[in-house]
Design a protein around this motif. Sequence first.
Motif, PDB file in Angstrom:
ATOM      1  N   ASP A  85      51.578  51.751  38.915  1.00  0.00           N
ATOM      2  CA  ASP A  85      52.571  50.685  39.065  1.00  0.00           C
ATOM      3  C   ASP A  85      52.228  49.449  38.251  1.00  0.00           C
ATOM      4  N   GLY A  86      51.162  49.519  37.460  1.00  0.00           N
ATOM      5  CA  GLY A  86      50.804  48.413  36.579  1.00  0.00           C
ATOM      6  C   GLY A  86      49.828  47.408  37.163  1.00  0.00           C
ATOM      7  N   ARG A  87      49.445  47.583  38.421  1.00  0.00           N
ATOM      8  CA  ARG A  87      48.516  46.641  39.028  1.00  0.00           C
ATOM      9  C   ARG A  87      47.089  46.922  38.562  1.00  0.00           C
ATOM     10  N   ARG A  88      46.328  45.830  38.433  1.00  0.00           N
ATOM     11  CA  ARG A  88      44.954  45.932  37.960  1.00  0.00           C
ATOM     12  C   ARG A  88      44.012  46.356  39.087  1.00  0.00           C
ATOM     13  N   ILE A  89      42.871  46.889  38.674  1.00  0.00           N
ATOM     14  CA  ILE A  89      41.840  47.247  39.662  1.00  0.00           C
ATOM     15  C   ILE A  89      41.174  45.989  40.203  1.00  0.00           C
ATOM     16  N   TYR A  90      40.912  45.037  39.310  1.00  0.00           N
ATOM     17  CA  TYR A  90      40.358  43.765  39.759  1.00  0.00           C
ATOM     18  C   TYR A  90      41.461  42.951  40.438  1.00  0.00           C
ATOM     19  N   GLY A  91      41.145  42.471  41.629  1.00  0.00           N
ATOM     20  CA  GLY A  91      42.138  41.695  42.357  1.00  0.00           C
ATOM     21  C   GLY A  91      41.506  40.940  43.515  1.00  0.00           C
ATOM     22  N   ASN A  92      42.275  40.769  44.593  1.00  0.00           N
ATOM     23  CA  ASN A  92      41.835  39.996  45.749  1.00  0.00           C
ATOM     24  C   ASN A  92      40.836  40.807  46.570  1.00  0.00           C
ATOM     25  N   ALA A  93      39.592  40.310  46.643  1.00  0.00           N
ATOM     26  CA  ALA A  93      38.558  40.969  47.458  1.00  0.00           C
ATOM     27  C   ALA A  93      38.129  40.082  48.622  1.00  0.00           C
ATOM     28  N   ARG A  94      38.969  39.170  49.022  1.00  0.00           N
ATOM     29  CA  ARG A  94      38.798  38.260  50.158  1.00  0.00           C
ATOM     30  C   ARG A  94      37.766  37.159  49.883  1.00  0.00           C
ATOM     31  N   TRP A 120      36.178  36.692  46.897  1.00  0.00           N
ATOM     32  CA  TRP A 120      36.360  36.295  45.506  1.00  0.00           C
ATOM     33  C   TRP A 120      37.141  37.383  44.789  1.00  0.00           C
ATOM     34  N   CYS A 121      37.433  37.194  43.537  1.00  0.00           N
ATOM     35  CA  CYS A 121      38.074  38.259  42.755  1.00  0.00           C
ATOM     36  C   CYS A 121      37.046  39.336  42.446  1.00  0.00           C
ATOM     37  N   TRP A 122      37.442  40.552  42.728  1.00  0.00           N
ATOM     38  CA  TRP A 122      36.582  41.707  42.452  1.00  0.00           C
ATOM     39  C   TRP A 122      37.470  42.927  42.583  1.00  0.00           C
ATOM     40  N   VAL A 123      36.900  44.119  42.745  1.00  0.00           N
ATOM     41  CA  VAL A 123      37.705  45.330  42.953  1.00  0.00           C
ATOM     42  C   VAL A 123      38.494  45.151  44.251  1.00  0.00           C
ATOM     43  N   SER A 124      39.769  45.279  44.154  1.00  0.00           N
ATOM     44  CA  SER A 124      40.637  44.988  45.299  1.00  0.00           C
ATOM     45  C   SER A 124      40.392  45.967  46.438  1.00  0.00           C
ATOM     46  N   ALA A 125      40.799  45.567  47.637  1.00  0.00           N
ATOM     47  CA  ALA A 125      40.507  46.336  48.847  1.00  0.00           C
ATOM     48  C   ALA A 125      41.132  47.720  48.831  1.00  0.00           C
ATOM     49  N   GLU A 126      42.208  47.904  48.116  1.00  0.00           N
ATOM     50  CA  GLU A 126      42.850  49.220  48.086  1.00  0.00           C
ATOM     51  C   GLU A 126      42.075  50.230  47.241  1.00  0.00           C
ATOM     52  N   HIS A 127      41.020  49.779  46.591  1.00  0.00           N
ATOM     53  CA  HIS A 127      40.184  50.679  45.795  1.00  0.00           C
ATOM     54  C   HIS A 127      38.772  50.761  46.377  1.00  0.00           C
ATOM     55  N   ASP A 128      38.723  50.975  47.680  1.00  0.00           N
ATOM     56  CA  ASP A 128      37.418  51.057  48.343  1.00  0.00           C
ATOM     57  C   ASP A 128      36.567  52.196  47.803  1.00  0.00           C
ATOM     58  N   VAL A 129      37.192  53.283  47.384  1.00  0.00           N
ATOM     59  CA  VAL A 129      36.423  54.412  46.836  1.00  0.00           C
ATOM     60  C   VAL A 129      35.677  53.990  45.575  1.00  0.00           C
ATOM     61  N   LEU A 130      36.324  53.213  44.729  1.00  0.00           N
ATOM     62  CA  LEU A 130      35.663  52.728  43.513  1.00  0.00           C
ATOM     63  C   LEU A 130      34.547  51.741  43.857  1.00  0.00           C
ATOM     64  N   ARG A 131      34.746  50.955  44.879  1.00  0.00           N
ATOM     65  CA  ARG A 131      33.680  50.052  45.300  1.00  0.00           C
ATOM     66  C   ARG A 131      32.418  50.820  45.677  1.00  0.00           C
ATOM     67  N   ILE A 132      32.608  51.891  46.438  1.00  0.00           N
ATOM     68  CA  ILE A 132      31.454  52.692  46.865  1.00  0.00           C
ATOM     69  C   ILE A 132      30.848  53.429  45.677  1.00  0.00           C
ATOM     70  N   ALA A 133      31.698  54.009  44.835  1.00  0.00           N
ATOM     71  CA  ALA A 133      31.217  54.874  43.756  1.00  0.00           C
ATOM     72  C   ALA A 133      30.503  54.113  42.649  1.00  0.00           C
ATOM     73  N   THR A 134      30.983  52.923  42.341  1.00  0.00           N
ATOM     74  CA  THR A 134      30.435  52.222  41.175  1.00  0.00           C
ATOM     75  C   THR A 134      29.701  50.925  41.515  1.00  0.00           C
ATOM     76  N   THR A 158      30.225  33.471  41.496  1.00  0.00           N
ATOM     77  CA  THR A 158      30.339  33.100  42.908  1.00  0.00           C
ATOM     78  C   THR A 158      30.691  31.622  43.090  1.00  0.00           C
ATOM     79  N   LEU A 159      30.347  30.775  42.123  1.00  0.00           N
ATOM     80  CA  LEU A 159      30.751  29.365  42.203  1.00  0.00           C
ATOM     81  C   LEU A 159      32.263  29.205  42.113  1.00  0.00           C
ATOM     82  N   MET A 160      32.902  30.150  41.441  1.00  0.00           N
ATOM     83  CA  MET A 160      34.374  30.106  41.338  1.00  0.00           C
ATOM     84  C   MET A 160      35.017  30.421  42.680  1.00  0.00           C
ATOM     85  N   SER A 161      34.275  31.129  43.541  1.00  0.00           N
ATOM     86  CA  SER A 161      34.683  31.414  44.917  1.00  0.00           C
ATOM     87  C   SER A 161      36.104  31.992  44.978  1.00  0.00           C
TER      88      SER A 161
END
Length: 445
Positions: free
Chosen positions: A144-153, A155-169, A62-65
């Motif tokens: 398409d080669g994009r990673r699951i970890y990405g821009n989460a507003r 900080w870097c985390w599971v990107s917004a387009e993977h909301d299902v994974l955010r809820i599930a895991t 979180t310090l990396m923000s």
Amino acid sequence: MSELTPAELEAIIVIERACSILSLLGSIFTIFTFCASSAFHKPINRLVFYASFGNMMTNVGTLMSRSYLMQVDSFGCQFQAFLIQLFMPADAFWTLAMAINVYLTFYYKFDAERLRKMELWYLISCYGIPFIPAFVYIFARKQDGRRIYGNARLWCWVSAEHDVLRIATFYGPVWAIILVTFFIYIRAGRTIYNKRQQLHDFHSSDADPLSTNGEAIVTLKRTEVTVISETAPEVSLHLEPMDRHDFFSENGTETNEAYSVQISADNNGFARDQFILPTQGHTIQQPMTMQAAPRRPSLARRRNHELNNAAWAYTKCAILFFTAILITWIPSSANRVYSVIHYKKTFIPLEFMSAFVLPLQGFWNATIYALTSWDACKTLFSRLSLKNQPSATEITGVGRGREASIDEYQRSGWNPSSTRGPGAFESESVKALAKGRTSSSGRSC
């Protein structure tokens, strides 16, 4: 993607880093005090100590923000996302471990030694279970080669387009843990209430310490006193004050006839008196009312009562940590639900609240840890302050060294009788559950 203004984003960065520093300092405090003194080695504090390492790693992330949001494929972004995915939910797992300890203590009578044997399993579970998705997401990619970890507003985390994974895991397991923890405390609370109600009813109705389940055990015994006869001259009895019981003849001279009083006790602790007096050749039997001598309460019952008190003290501390978990996860979960319902929209108050509460896990844990071990904190820092003081000879010289030293210690609140070794602290802290002892101060768990 973001509806936040640059000024609001800058404010979020400041909030995240300020809260992360507070939490990091709290985790360092917990680890330092735990390692410095065995007075902190209570069963619940041991779990906080293990959780503090995860809190520190969370704060590294979180310090990396928002520093790496524009470089989602970089090592920094992927490392930050990995730390958050692994260590942030681990704190909830440790809260569940505390609740499991409460359950084992109340319903399976686990003591501190048996609880320690569970710690290895807690370490494996609390850090091992979140590790699986955190590690997999590093290598997983979309078609398409994009990673699951990405821009989460935030900080870097599971990107917004993977909301299902955010809820599930992430949020799903955390809330499942919170619900299980809640039901454990509900059941334990009912047990605690019933036990304390029975104790209250017992104290208000009967002061006999030998009661069981609120029903006093009263033992009555009928004691017969037998006066054994023998032929002897008639005598009259003259009763002196309580310190003398002499017998006199009719002419007032003291007689040496064999009169005796024997007092003994049977195996049950009841008094039995036998009077041997000269009479006119007959035997008199008369029932007497005797008062039973008080007996010590059962050691097993007393130990069980003290063990329940220690378990109740442990439970109160664990509930405080559970409350901190709710403070941490309710705003961030509400923010996540809002983002799922309103795709690509931001509710700014929830966004700020999430940036504030999520990095503070270590701070809340350290605060509760310090408050529930306040006596140990005062003792530790008193010792540290005494070590930093100059010697008595440096202050006053050789001639008055001893008097000045004692004065300094007295002003600092030092008491020679309070200087105890690790064994004494062990009996007040770790053995609170093992031996059924509770702190006399009432503030230690």
